[in-house]
Structures are given as C-alpha cells and as structure tokens.
Design a protein around this motif. Structure first.
Motif, PDB file in Angstrom:
ATOM      1  N   LEU A   1       0.821  -1.212   0.000  1.00  0.00           N
ATOM      2  CA  LEU A   1       0.000   0.000   0.000  1.00  0.00           C
ATOM      3  C   LEU A   1       0.850   1.254   0.000  1.00  0.00           C
ATOM      4  CD1 LEU A   1      -3.018  -0.767   2.322  1.00  0.00           C
ATOM      5  CD2 LEU A   1      -2.955  -0.554  -0.145  1.00  0.00           C
TER       6      LEU A   1
ATOM      7  N   LEU B   1       3.664   1.599  -1.422  1.00  0.00           N
ATOM      8  CA  LEU B   1       4.173   1.805  -2.778  1.00  0.00           C
ATOM      9  C   LEU B   1       3.085   2.395  -3.677  1.00  0.00           C
ATOM     10  CD1 LEU B   1       6.225  -1.462  -3.257  1.00  0.00           C
ATOM     11  CD2 LEU B   1       7.124   0.843  -3.337  1.00  0.00           C
ATOM     12  N   ILE B   2       1.844   1.961  -3.418  1.00  0.00           N
ATOM     13  CA  ILE B   2       0.754   2.421  -4.275  1.00  0.00           C
ATOM     14  C   ILE B   2       0.287   3.821  -3.879  1.00  0.00           C
ATOM     15  CG2 ILE B   2      -1.570   1.888  -5.075  1.00  0.00           C
ATOM     16  CD1 ILE B   2      -0.935  -1.037  -4.393  1.00  0.00           C
TER      17      ILE B   2
ATOM     18  N   PRO C   1       1.423   6.857  -3.122  1.00  0.00           N
ATOM     19  CA  PRO C   1       1.698   8.147  -3.780  1.00  0.00           C
ATOM     20  C   PRO C   1       0.893   8.329  -5.056  1.00  0.00           C
ATOM     21  CG  PRO C   1       3.752   7.020  -3.237  1.00  0.00           C
ATOM     22  CD  PRO C   1       2.647   6.075  -2.910  1.00  0.00           C
ATOM     23  N   LEU C   2       0.847   7.288  -5.881  1.00  0.00           N
ATOM     24  CA  LEU C   2       0.120   7.419  -7.137  1.00  0.00           C
ATOM     25  C   LEU C   2      -1.374   7.546  -6.885  1.00  0.00           C
ATOM     26  CD1 LEU C   2       0.144   7.531 -10.161  1.00  0.00           C
ATOM     27  CD2 LEU C   2      -0.147   5.085 -10.218  1.00  0.00           C
ATOM     28  N   LEU C   3      -1.871   6.748  -5.943  1.00  0.00           N
ATOM     29  CA  LEU C   3      -3.304   6.790  -5.662  1.00  0.00           C
ATOM     30  C   LEU C   3      -3.705   8.193  -5.227  1.00  0.00           C
ATOM     31  CD1 LEU C   3      -5.654   4.855  -5.736  1.00  0.00           C
ATOM     32  CD2 LEU C   3      -5.352   4.468  -3.305  1.00  0.00           C
TER      33      LEU C   3
ATOM     34  N   PHE D   1      -2.115  10.916  -5.875  1.00  0.00           N
ATOM     35  CA  PHE D   1      -1.934  11.792  -7.032  1.00  0.00           C
ATOM     36  C   PHE D   1      -3.157  11.734  -7.950  1.00  0.00           C
ATOM     37  CE2 PHE D   1      -0.338  12.383 -11.389  1.00  0.00           C
ATOM     38  CZ  PHE D   1       0.171  13.654 -11.270  1.00  0.00           C
ATOM     39  N   ILE D   2      -3.605  10.504  -8.246  1.00  0.00           N
ATOM     40  CA  ILE D   2      -4.744  10.344  -9.165  1.00  0.00           C
ATOM     41  C   ILE D   2      -6.011  10.906  -8.529  1.00  0.00           C
ATOM     42  CG2 ILE D   2      -6.238   8.601 -10.243  1.00  0.00           C
ATOM     43  CD1 ILE D   2      -3.723   8.949 -11.770  1.00  0.00           C
TER      44      ILE D   2
ATOM     45  N   ILE E   1      -6.272  13.352  -6.415  1.00  0.00           N
ATOM     46  CA  ILE E   1      -6.271  14.819  -6.418  1.00  0.00           C
ATOM     47  C   ILE E   1      -6.355  15.387  -7.832  1.00  0.00           C
ATOM     48  CG2 ILE E   1      -4.914  16.872  -5.881  1.00  0.00           C
ATOM     49  CD1 ILE E   1      -3.830  15.332  -3.481  1.00  0.00           C
ATOM     50  N   THR E   2      -5.542  14.843  -8.737  1.00  0.00           N
ATOM     51  CA  THR E   2      -5.479  15.483 -10.050  1.00  0.00           C
ATOM     52  C   THR E   2      -6.548  14.977 -11.000  1.00  0.00           C
ATOM     53  OG1 THR E   2      -3.932  13.854 -10.908  1.00  0.00           O
ATOM     54  CG2 THR E   2      -2.992  15.836  -9.930  1.00  0.00           C
ATOM     55  N   PHE E   3      -7.148  13.833 -10.698  1.00  0.00           N
ATOM     56  CA  PHE E   3      -8.078  13.298 -11.683  1.00  0.00           C
ATOM     57  C   PHE E   3      -9.463  12.991 -11.129  1.00  0.00           C
ATOM     58  CE2 PHE E   3      -9.965  10.041 -14.337  1.00  0.00           C
ATOM     59  CZ  PHE E   3      -9.848  10.647 -15.574  1.00  0.00           C
ATOM     60  N   LEU E   4      -9.519  12.193 -10.049  1.00  0.00           N
ATOM     61  CA  LEU E   4     -10.835  11.764  -9.579  1.00  0.00           C
ATOM     62  C   LEU E   4     -11.608  12.924  -8.948  1.00  0.00           C
ATOM     63  CD1 LEU E   4      -9.964   8.236  -8.216  1.00  0.00           C
ATOM     64  CD2 LEU E   4     -11.110   8.822 -10.338  1.00  0.00           C
ATOM     65  N   ALA E   5     -10.894  13.782  -8.191  1.00  0.00           N
ATOM     66  CA  ALA E   5     -11.588  14.932  -7.594  1.00  0.00           C
ATOM     67  C   ALA E   5     -12.189  15.839  -8.674  1.00  0.00           C
ATOM     68  CB  ALA E   5     -10.645  15.706  -6.682  1.00  0.00           C
ATOM     69  N   PRO E   6     -11.417  16.173  -9.736  1.00  0.00           N
ATOM     70  CA  PRO E   6     -12.031  16.978 -10.797  1.00  0.00           C
ATOM     71  C   PRO E   6     -13.257  16.318 -11.416  1.00  0.00           C
ATOM     72  CG  PRO E   6      -9.671  16.996 -11.068  1.00  0.00           C
ATOM     73  CD  PRO E   6      -9.963  16.057  -9.938  1.00  0.00           C
ATOM     74  N   ILE E   7     -13.180  14.997 -11.636  1.00  0.00           N
ATOM     75  CA  ILE E   7     -14.331  14.330 -12.243  1.00  0.00           C
ATOM     76  C   ILE E   7     -15.537  14.424 -11.306  1.00  0.00           C
ATOM     77  CG2 ILE E   7     -15.229  12.101 -13.043  1.00  0.00           C
ATOM     78  CD1 ILE E   7     -13.162  13.014 -14.907  1.00  0.00           C
TER      79      ILE E   7
ATOM     80  N   LEU F   1       5.890   7.595 -10.451  1.00  0.00           N
ATOM     81  CA  LEU F   1       4.770   7.176  -9.617  1.00  0.00           C
ATOM     82  C   LEU F   1       4.187   5.855 -10.108  1.00  0.00           C
ATOM     83  CD1 LEU F   1       2.984  10.597  -9.131  1.00  0.00           C
ATOM     84  CD2 LEU F   1       4.216   9.298  -7.412  1.00  0.00           C
TER      85      LEU F   1
ATOM     86  N   LEU G   1       6.417   2.693  -9.227  1.00  0.00           N
ATOM     87  CA  LEU G   1       6.273   2.333  -7.813  1.00  0.00           C
ATOM     88  C   LEU G   1       4.951   1.619  -7.574  1.00  0.00           C
ATOM     89  CD1 LEU G   1       7.511   5.295  -5.616  1.00  0.00           C
ATOM     90  CD2 LEU G   1       8.498   3.037  -5.920  1.00  0.00           C
ATOM     91  N   ALA G   2       3.878   2.203  -8.114  1.00  0.00           N
ATOM     92  CA  ALA G   2       2.559   1.617  -7.879  1.00  0.00           C
ATOM     93  C   ALA G   2       2.454   0.240  -8.521  1.00  0.00           C
ATOM     94  CB  ALA G   2       1.482   2.540  -8.428  1.00  0.00           C
TER      95      ALA G   2
ATOM     96  N   GLY H   1       4.046  -2.178  -6.296  1.00  0.00           N
ATOM     97  CA  GLY H   1       3.149  -2.438  -5.181  1.00  0.00           C
ATOM     98  C   GLY H   1       2.000  -3.346  -5.568  1.00  0.00           C
TER      99      GLY H   1
ATOM    100  N   LEU I   1      -6.857   3.594 -10.635  1.00  0.00           N
ATOM    101  CA  LEU I   1      -5.623   4.026 -11.286  1.00  0.00           C
ATOM    102  C   LEU I   1      -5.720   3.966 -12.808  1.00  0.00           C
ATOM    103  CD1 LEU I   1      -2.882   2.457  -9.002  1.00  0.00           C
ATOM    104  CD2 LEU I   1      -3.911   4.710  -8.921  1.00  0.00           C
TER     105      LEU I   1
ATOM    106  N   GLY J   1     -13.715  18.372 -16.285  1.00  0.00           N
ATOM    107  CA  GLY J   1     -13.558  18.289 -14.839  1.00  0.00           C
ATOM    108  C   GLY J   1     -12.315  19.019 -14.372  1.00  0.00           C
ATOM    109  N   MET J   2     -11.203  18.802 -15.071  1.00  0.00           N
ATOM    110  CA  MET J   2      -9.962  19.449 -14.680  1.00  0.00           C
ATOM    111  C   MET J   2     -10.062  20.967 -14.838  1.00  0.00           C
ATOM    112  SD  MET J   2      -7.277  16.832 -16.333  1.00  0.00           S
ATOM    113  CE  MET J   2      -6.699  15.383 -15.474  1.00  0.00           C
TER     114      MET J   2
ATOM    115  N   PHE K   1     -12.087  22.220 -11.808  1.00  0.00           N
ATOM    116  CA  PHE K   1     -11.402  21.995 -10.531  1.00  0.00           C
ATOM    117  C   PHE K   1     -10.098  22.791 -10.450  1.00  0.00           C
ATOM    118  CE2 PHE K   1      -8.904  19.438  -7.507  1.00  0.00           C
ATOM    119  CZ  PHE K   1      -9.804  19.378  -6.458  1.00  0.00           C
ATOM    120  N   TYR K   2      -9.317  22.768 -11.521  1.00  0.00           N
ATOM    121  CA  TYR K   2      -8.037  23.477 -11.514  1.00  0.00           C
ATOM    122  C   TYR K   2      -8.239  24.991 -11.454  1.00  0.00           C
ATOM    123  CZ  TYR K   2      -5.520  19.129 -12.569  1.00  0.00           C
ATOM    124  OH  TYR K   2      -4.998  17.864 -12.512  1.00  0.00           O
TER     125      TYR K   2
ATOM    126  N   ALA L   1      -1.311  12.605 -15.009  1.00  0.00           N
ATOM    127  CA  ALA L   1      -2.423  11.736 -14.614  1.00  0.00           C
ATOM    128  C   ALA L   1      -2.891  10.901 -15.798  1.00  0.00           C
ATOM    129  CB  ALA L   1      -3.580  12.575 -14.074  1.00  0.00           C
TER     130      ALA L   1
END
Lengths: 430, 284
Positions: free
Chosen positions: A43, A45-46, A48-50, A52-53, A55-61, B97, B100-101, B104, B120, B134-135, B138-139, B157
């Motif tokens: 978890l 390892l995952i 940071p990307l999770l 990131f996604i 904040i930058t992607f799922l929140a906007p959607i 990123l 790493l993921a 994991g 993801l 969306g971006m 939000f942005y 992303a």
C-alpha cells in the motif's frame, strides 16, 4: 508438523503449546505480522500514485459530476424571494402577491449592486427563454424604485413579472439541487404535470446520443471487418514476415492523432487527393466532386483508420495462442477449409473480437478531436456538444449532465470489457 | 491453412491470392494516409493536393518553404518549445509514480486490489472531454488552470495508466526469488531494487515511459481546457490550424512528427526484443 521432538537431540523443548518463531513469539502471530507488513508495504508503494490520481483526476471528475445537479445560484442570489415564494401556489394561476415582490426588490437591490443578477438571469434563461432580459432590465431600474407597494412598479418595468410561467420557473429552481440539467440532457422539460418529453423537433440530445452510439457501432463493425483478415494473416505468417508487416500496423498506432486526422482532411476534402484522382481518372466530373468530409462519411472513415490498430492488436494476440493443430485435426476428420475455419478457428477468436470491439467502441464513443475536424454538423458526437456547452454557451450544468450520461454509458461497456478480458490483461504493441 | 500445397484446388489457389489481395488493400488503407502527407509537405504551392508540377516530378514543384515556415514562425516555435517543456516533466512524474505503484500492485497480498486498479486505470477509460471539463473546473478553483504545472499534472495523470499496464506486464515475468536471493545475501530493500529488480524491469519501464510521453506530446483536448495561450503546445497549434486557417505548414509539422514516431517505434521494438531475449521467450 508441531512435532519437533522427532529429532531426539533437539528434543529439549517439550512438545506443548503453539509453534514458536525464532524470536520466541508464536508462529501464527509472527506470520500475521509479516503479512500485515507486506500489505502495508504494498500500500505504501501504491499510495503516492493513488493520492496523485485522486487529487489530479478523480476529484475533478467528481467536482464536475456534482455540477450536474448543483443549483446554488438561485437560493444564493434571491434568498428572501425563495422563502417568500414558498407560500405561493403556482396552480392558483395568478402571479404572487406583494410580499414576494417586496422580497424580490430587496434581493435584486443587493444582486444588482454586486452585478450578479445577470448571471442568475442567464441561468434561468436556460429553462425559460426571456428571463435573462427581464432580470437585466429590472436590475438596472431597481435602484430608482420608490417606497411602497412594489408589485405595480415591477409590472411597470416589465409586464412579464405578472406572468405565472416566470414565477413557476423561479419557484421550481429555488432549491439548491435540481434535476433540470439531467432532464434537459435527455430532451425532457417540466410540463404542466411533471417531466415530459420535448416536442419531437426539439429533441437534439437524444438524437445526438443515438447518432453517437450508431456511428460508434458502425466504426466498431468496420474495424472488425478490416481487422480480422489482417490479424489472421499476421498470426499465420512466419514470424520474420509478420514482424515486418506488423510495422504497418504499429506505425499508424504510434503516429499522432492530429497527424492522422490532418492526412484524412488532405485526402477527403473537395479539392483533396481522392477527389482529384477521381476527376483525373474521369470517374466523376469536376462539378460533381464527392462530399466526403464534414459529414458522417468523414467521421466513419477517419475514425475507422485511427482505431483499427486497437482492433488488430488484441485479435492478433488471441489468434497467436490458437494452436494450428486444431484446424489440422478438423481437416483430417473430413472438414473442408470453410468448415474448419467457421466451426473450429472462428469460435476460438471470439474473445479477441470481443476485447477489440469493446475497446474500439469505448474509445470511439468519447471521441472529440476527429469528429470536430472532419465531422461537420452531421458527423459530430456528444463530446463535441459537451465542449460547446463548456466553452461557448457556458451552460456548465448541462455540459456536466451530458458528461454523466456519456460516462455512465462508458462504464457499462468498461464493466463488460472487464468481464471479457480483465483490465489487467490490456496489452499494447503486440 | 496458410501455405499453398501442390494438391490445392483452383478454388483454394484463388482464395489464397484473393485473401492476400484483400489484406494488401487493408494495409494500404492503414499506411497510405500517413505516407501521402510526406510528399505533399514539400509542395511548392500552398495547396493541400498534388499539383501538376509535382506529378511530373518537376523540381520546381517541390520546395522546403513549409519547413522553413515551421522553423522560423514564432507561433510554431513557441508551440514546439512548450511541448518539449511539458511532455518530459509529465513523463517523469507518471513513470516514477506509475512504476512504484505497479511494483506495489504486483505483490502477492494487496488489499482492495480491484478497486485500486480501477481507480488508477480510470484516466484511460474516461473520455478525454470529460477529464478535460472536470480538470478545467477543478483546476480553476485551486488556481492551477492556465499554469505550466496544471498542464503537467493533468498530462501526468493521463499517462500513468499506460505505465502501470506495461510495467505490470513486465513484472509478471519477473522471478521473485531473485529479490529474496539478494536479500539473503545482505542487500537492503533499496539496494535490491536498484541493483536487481530495476535493471530487469527497465525495458517495461522505458516503454511505459514512452507511452506516457506520447500521451502527453499528442494530447490536445485537456491542454485546450487546462492550459492558457502561454501553454500552447504543438498539437494545440495544429488543431487550431486545421480548424481555422488551414496552412500547409501543418503537413511539414506532421512529417516531422511521423519521423519522431518512427524513431519511437524503433526504440520500442528494440526494447521488446531485448526484454524477450532476457526472459528467454524468443530464440533471437
């Protein structure tokens, strides 16, 4: 297993109690701890990307999806009017009384000062055309109003303030949330008794949605028809030859989308290469040049070309795994070429067709760039309408609602895709 | 099925050649649109089609003026510079990123693996116009709209799913006992990763990175919404060029980009062969 005393020399420990790990803790606890640590490490390892996604992607959607029901502008701009309107019954057939107009005067005075009444006007204008100018006009003159009964003064500014329809709209959209955008996105509106379909000639979004699905289906079927023979050939040729031919599939795959779209514009336009060739060959007259672009034909041809590699590659990887001995066995049992192909080989390739078809369909249905450039008015997709509402008409709520409809459609097919192939098994480039 | 035998019937022979002809036509359909723009980009006149001089192979019909325009016009040069500034940064972010993921995710015990994977991968599934919208909203709220970092984050992303998919695929063929062997010989996890795991999965990481790079380098929709005029990239310039004032310079740019994709394709092919050789999958 716990019998460590079998070895006599090491039998100093009595055989009782749980088995212990090297540090003296019970093995079960120690193993559970190790497992927990392993899960935690995965978890970590995952994470940071999770993050990131998210904040930058799922929140906007999510933010955008929320806009499809949000309607704060009415209660925020006209707080007093909204409260006063609660007492009014739209079925009475009369405009509301003095109390509502008094509240409206107070609200408009503040709104006009902050210059937000025009925004509210254009918001309500989506629902009932004409409100925008009403608010603009009244906002300008609300400053000069005298003390006293406000209703006659408003009616003097514009008779429309006496119109029940206007007040019905304001009351209907006075909540903080609305289903209005969703109704609009499927061509419905509030009628006298609840939601109803718009008149047939005004149903643009259902038509557009239907066209998007139809064109995507046509594109998917063309991709199957063109991709199957090529994948079959590639899978059955010797590796050396097929590797060379594979370049012809991979080069378009790796070439920029805009490059491919511009080459189709070059080929398809009226003064373009295809029409010029046809005229030179004398197949069509100079006056009768074919309309290949700015209609459905352009969208279908260009998108079939762009998406074809997405069909060929999964098909190829499935066909590669089919053992040639199946077909040989069928033939040795007396099947002719066609029977051997249709009864033995083809059923084995169906998963590949399914994978490729769903992938192409998902990609096609959300396309924006190519339909925008070669589609004209009859070859555009629902994405183009969403873009139009975001950047030109500024009806963001409707754009969001259309986006939700499109996203729901995609998720259904994504779920299908996951069932057929599994997301983990997606592969690119052979 | 594939070969032609001495005892094949005339119908079989006819089908054998007929089938190859069909396939040849489909290959032409695939490749011709890309090849046709290359000679057209050397057109001496401002047309989008072959002129009489070009068909007669008259040297006067050809010129480099569209290339000249591309390399001197400030609009195109700014766009190129922006693309070159944005894509590598986005690639770096998504590759780091994503790798790493992927490591994991390929562990044997991952809680909520399905849900995490779906989240993801989602940037690849959601239509670009929805992501872009969306971006944009939000942005704008958090002040990233119209900034360099806004575009970089958005592109990163969008690129990560490709990195995850390619690296996960490479890790399937990775022998876990090598990590244990390294650990048993006293290497700490970081050293094991750098010295043992990374070199073995490097081909997957690089091809994932190339995918992320192409995603960013080729992306129009999101940058149109999230970026402002000062983040105008090459695809953006091409898009507006195609929509508004069609200039043949686009064909010169397209040719340059086709050359870049040929280079990318070659790199990937070399990597794939190398990776297969390491894993002993192909005799070559």
């Amino acid at each position: 297993m716990t019998d460590t005393t079998a070895n006599g020399a090491a039998g100093s420990q009595p055989d009782s109690g749980p088995m212990l790990a090297a540090d003296g803790t019970p093995l079960k606890v120690s193993l559970a701890r190790a497992l927990r640590r392993q899960k935690l490490r995965a978890l970590m390892l995952i994470a940071p990307l999770l993050l990131f996604i998210v904040i930058t992607f799922l929140a906007p959607i999510g933010d955008m999806l929320f806009r499809s029901v949000e309607n704060n502008i009415v209660p925020e701009t006209l707080p007093r009017t909204v409260v006063a309107l609660e007492q009014w019954d739209p079925e009475s057939g009369e405009a509301p009384g003095e109390a509502v107009f008094e509240a409206l005067q107070a609200d408009l005075l503040i709104a006009a000062e902050k210059k937000i009444h025009t925004r509210l006007g254009s918001r309500l204008n989506y629902e009932t055309p004409g409100i925008s100018s009403l608010f603009r006009k009244s906002g300008r003159r609300v400053d000069d109003m005298e003390q006293g009964p406000y209703k006659p003064q408003f009616l003097k500014i514009d008779e429309d303030w006496g119109d029940v329809e206007i007040w019905r709209t304001i009351k209907r959209y006075s909540g903080a949330y609305t289903a209005g955008y969703f109704l609009a996105s499927v061509d419905m509106e509030y009628g006298a008794d609840g939601p109803q379909l718009k008149p047939e000639d005004e149903r643009i979004y259902l038509t557009l949605l239907w066209r998007t699905i139809l064109l995507s289906t046509v594109i998917t079927v063309s991709c199957i028809l063109l991709g199957y023979p090529v994948a079959f050939l590639l899978a059955n040729l010797p590796l050396r030859t097929s590797n060379v031919l594979m370049i012809l599939v991979l080069l378009p795959f790796w070439t920029s989308l805009l490059v491919r779209t511009s080459s189709w514009i070059v080929l398809l336009q009226q003064q373009g290469v295809i029409n010029d060739t046809l005229v030179t060959l004398g197949l069509v007259g100079d006056g009768g040049r074919l309309e290949l672009m700015h209609n459905e034909v352009g969208t279908i041809v260009a998108m079939t070309h762009i998406l074809l590699p997405f069909m060929i590659l999964p098909l190829y990887s499935v066909m590669k795994t089919i053992s040639p001995s199946y077909v040989r066995a069928a033939k040795s049992l007396g099947a002719n070429d066609w029977t051997a192909f249709w009864r033995i080989y083809f059923p084995n390739t169906v998963p590949g067709i399914g994978a490729g078809a769903v992938l192409v369909f998902i990609l096609a249905i959300g396309y924006y760039i190519t339909p925008e450039l070669v589609g004209g008015t009859s070859g555009i997709f629902i994405s183009n309408r969403i873009a139009y509402h975001i950047s030109s008409s500024l009806n963001w709520g409707l754009a969001a609602a259309l986006g939700v409809v499109l996203l729901a459609l995609i998720l259904v097919f994504y779920w299908l895709y996951d069932r057929i192939v599994g997301v983990d098994n997606v592969k690119f480039g052979g | 099925m594939s070969g032609l035998q001495p005892y094949s019937s005339p119908a079989q022979v006819a089908w054998y050649y007929g089938f190859r002809l069909i396939c040849a036509l489909i290959f032409i359909f695939l490749i011709l649109p890309i090849l046709v723009i290359i000679p057209l980009s050397f057109n001496a006149s401002d047309f989008f089609t072959f002129t009489k001089e070009m068909l007669a192979l008259d040297p006067d019909g050809y010129s480099l003026k569209h290339y000249n325009d591309f390399f001197t016009n400030s609009d195109w040069q700014t766009a190129l510079a922006n693309s070159v500034r944005i894509a590598p940064m986005a690639t770096l972010l998504s590759t780091a990123l994503g790798t790493l993921a992927a490591i994991g995710l390929s562990q044997s015990h991952v809680p909520f693996r399905g849900a995490i994977m779906a989240a993801l991968i989602s940037p690849m599934i959601v239509p670009l116009i929805i992501s872009a919208a969306g971006m944009y909203f939000f942005y704008s709220r958090i002040g990233l709209q119209g900034t360099y970092w806004g575009v970089v984050l958005a592109h990163a992303a969008l690129g990560t799913p490709f990195v995850i998919i390619t690296v996960t695929a490479t890790l399937v063929g990775f022998d876990r006992s090598l990590v244990r062997a390294a650990a048993s010989l006293g290497a700490n996890p970081v050293r094991t990763f750098v010295k043992v795991q990374m070199p073995l999965i490097l081909p997957g990481v690089i091809s994932g990175g190339l995918f992320a790079f192409v995603t960013s380098f080729d992306e129009v929709v999101v940058v149109l919404f999230v970026g402002s005029a000062s983040q105008k990239t090459l695809p953006w310039q091409m898009f507006t060029g195609l929509r508004e004032q069609i200039s043949p310079t686009i064909l010169a740019v397209a040719t340059v980009m086709v050359t870049v994709s040929i280079l990318l394709l070659t790199t990937l092919e070399i990597l794939r062969r190398r990776s297969e050789r390491i894993r002993g999958l192909s005799p070559g």
